[in-house]
Design an enzyme around this catalytic site. Structure first.
Site, mmCIF file in Angstrom:
data_model
loop_
_atom_site.group_PDB
_atom_site.id
_atom_site.type_symbol
_atom_site.label_atom_id
_atom_site.label_comp_id
_atom_site.label_asym_id
_atom_site.label_seq_id
_atom_site.Cartn_x
_atom_site.Cartn_y
_atom_site.Cartn_z
ATOM 1 N N ASP A 185 55.787 5.950 23.729
ATOM 2 C CA ASP A 185 54.321 5.874 23.736
ATOM 3 C C ASP A 185 53.859 4.435 23.474
ATOM 4 O OD1 ASP A 185 51.533 6.011 22.857
ATOM 5 O OD2 ASP A 185 51.840 8.176 22.826
ATOM 6 N N MET A 186 53.055 3.923 24.382
ATOM 7 C CA MET A 186 52.612 2.535 24.283
ATOM 8 C C MET A 186 51.933 2.226 22.948
ATOM 9 S SD MET A 186 52.603 -0.344 25.647
ATOM 10 C CE MET A 186 52.820 -0.527 27.396
ATOM 11 N N ASN A 204 48.040 22.454 37.781
ATOM 12 C CA ASN A 204 49.104 21.459 37.824
ATOM 13 C C ASN A 204 50.299 22.017 37.042
ATOM 14 O OD1 ASN A 204 50.738 19.235 37.530
ATOM 15 N ND2 ASN A 204 49.106 17.853 36.875
ATOM 16 N N HIS A 228 48.304 2.883 38.397
ATOM 17 C CA HIS A 228 48.256 4.125 37.617
ATOM 18 C C HIS A 228 49.350 3.987 36.558
ATOM 19 C CE1 HIS A 228 47.948 8.637 37.147
ATOM 20 N NE2 HIS A 228 49.091 8.366 36.538
ATOM 21 N N ILE A 229 48.943 3.682 35.328
ATOM 22 C CA ILE A 229 49.928 3.410 34.285
ATOM 23 C C ILE A 229 49.740 4.424 33.160
ATOM 24 C CG2 ILE A 229 50.995 1.617 32.864
ATOM 25 C CD1 ILE A 229 50.774 0.580 35.664
ATOM 26 N N ARG A 237 48.607 21.288 42.563
ATOM 27 C CA ARG A 237 49.212 19.976 42.735
ATOM 28 C C ARG A 237 50.699 20.172 43.033
ATOM 29 N NH1 ARG A 237 52.162 16.600 38.343
ATOM 30 N NH2 ARG A 237 52.333 14.615 39.377
ATOM 31 N N GLY A 294 46.611 6.907 31.262
ATOM 32 C CA GLY A 294 46.666 6.727 29.803
ATOM 33 C C GLY A 294 46.727 5.291 29.314
ATOM 34 N N ASN A 351 43.328 2.809 28.574
ATOM 35 C CA ASN A 351 43.072 2.709 27.132
ATOM 36 C C ASN A 351 43.684 1.533 26.399
ATOM 37 O OD1 ASN A 351 41.642 5.286 26.870
ATOM 38 N ND2 ASN A 351 43.598 6.160 27.492
ATOM 39 N N GLU A 360 42.404 13.527 38.868
ATOM 40 C CA GLU A 360 43.181 14.193 39.918
ATOM 41 C C GLU A 360 42.704 15.628 40.134
ATOM 42 O OE1 GLU A 360 46.305 12.503 37.505
ATOM 43 O OE2 GLU A 360 47.581 12.455 39.266
#
Ligand code: ADP
Length: 397
Positions: free
Chosen positions: A283-284, A8, A206-207, A89, A330, A334, A382
């Site tokens: 970043d969450m 990738n 897809h988060i 990819r 991610g 999580n 993936e």
């Protein structure tokens, strides 16, 4: 048994994973970061060992050479000719690539021609493919496209309501992204549902740092949130997602820091989303840690959740309900507070989470029995899809 590499390549990075096939066993994996800088880092993990080196890697060609040298140096292979397949990819496959394909000179040329659709990715991916082909001429080289899964969307979903010439002449349309991930988790979700994929309807979320949501009917993508480029759709770590296009000329005219359309697009891609609104981080985890003490972090979280909820609502309407709602990547895999907030007050739509199952490390079904829509957490993979496609196409070749 064969050794297959899933590769990738990003604009300044090269992520790879080596598999023993058909056992699908991961033998080693690694990441080369900061390509183009004097202090690039190459990390290789295999078994219990982690090898990390800082070295000058001026370009992608050197990165591939270093990766192959590392495989020998660390005795992961005794000779690089043991690698019989390499899967790549590819971010933009346009309208031509509806599925993974064995790389030929024509395919490579086409991937390069698609560079305007993914200027940061397709050119580096093509370089990496050429270098692998030169060094490993006998390995089967396969291109796996991020957009391929979405080529089943109907025109009403992929067309933009603009004059036809923009589609006919310039192929401006929705292409979507993260297709390999949506493909993988939808297949895993069908297994959890215990139904043939053809009989399922689901919404896959897809988060991650980037994010997209897809409506999947009978195993096929019928709509997805990302658009002409990955800038569209939901709010993301640093990307704005959808907004009124009139904002672009407005900021170019009003803000002296934004001089042209490229500056404006960079701002929307790199300085917006969670980062732009919170002023704290993309970043969450940082957003959640700061929510109690920082109003902007709280607002960023609320806006992010709001966008995700709205896409789920749209796709429930498009699909006339769903068997499953899937969270992956991610944030989706999580973040408990993120999932809890998205799933809050969705019971009228048949979506009811079990708070006791929405916990750290949860995978599989996290919904209450009364939920008409099953809620799944499914770690994406993936690289495995890429390795499987190499295996399948090598056998057919
Ligand atoms: P990418 O889009 O770069 O592939 P990933 O899918 O790896 O991204 O997701 C990376 C993002 O996941 C990080 O930016 C972070 O916001 C988020 N993330 C990872 N772990 C957690 C966690 N425990 N809680 C909340 N967010 C997390």
């Amino acid at each position: 048994m064969t050794k297959t590499l899933a590769v990738n390549a990003g604009s300044s990075s090269l992520k790879w994973q080596m598999y023993e096939m058909p056992a699908e066993k991961v033998i080693a994996k690694g990441l080369i970061e900061r390509i183009g800088l004097p202090d690039a880092i190459s990390t290789v993990k295999f078994g219990e060992t982690k090898d990390e080196r800082t070295l000058e890697i001026p370009d992608h060609k050197t990165a591939v050479t270093i990766l192959l040298d590392d495989l020998k140096r660390l005795k992961i292979v005794s000779d690089i000719s043991e690698i019989t397949g390499v899967g790549h990819r590819i971010v933009a496959g346009g309208e031509d690539f509806k599925e993974s394909t064995v790389v030929t000179p024509e395919v490579l040329k086409k991937i390069e021609e698609l560079a305007p659709y993914a200027p940061l990715h397709n050119p580096s991916e093509a370089v990496v493919m050429r270098v692998f082909d030169d060094i490993l001429p006998n390995a089967t080289s396969v291109a796996v496209f991020d957009t391929a899964f979405h080529t089943t969307m109907p025109a009403k979903a992929y067309r933009y309501p603009m004059p036809n010439k923009y589609y006919d002449k310039y192929t401006v349309r929705k292409y979507g992204a993260h297709g390999t991930s949506h493909f993988y988790v939808s297949r895993e979700a069908a297994k959890l549902l215990g139904k043939p994929i053809e009989e399922t309807k689901m919404i896959t979320c897809h988060i991650g740092n980037g994010g997209s949501i897809t409506a999947v009917k009978g195993g096929k993508s019928v709509d997805t949130s990302m658009g002409f480029t990955p800038l569209g759709g939901i709010m993301m770590g640093t990307r704005s997602g959808d907004l009124d296009p009139s904002i672009l000329p407005f900021v170019i005219e009003q803000d002296p820091d934004i001089k042209n359309s490229q500056d404006a697009i960079d701002m929307l891609n790199k300085q917006s989303g969670l980062l732009g609104v919170s002023g704290v981080s993309s970043d969450m985890r940082d957003i959640i840690d700061n929510m109690d003490k920082n109003e902007n972090a709280k607002l960023a979280f609320e806006m992010y959740v709001d966008r995700v909820k709205k896409f789920i609502g749209q796709y429930l309407a498009v699909l006339n309900g769903a068997d499953a709602l899937v969270f992956t990547a991610g944030v989706g895999e999580n973040s408990i507070p993120f999932r809890a907030a998205v799933l809050d007050e969705m019971d009228w739509l048949g979506i009811v989470v079990d708070p006791e199952k929405n916990v750290i490390g949860a995978t599989g079904d996290i919904s209450l029995p009364e939920s008409r829509v099953r809620i799944f957490v499914i770690p994406t993979d993936e690289e495995l899809v890429i390795a499987r496609d190499v295996e399948r196409l090598s056998a057919a070749n």
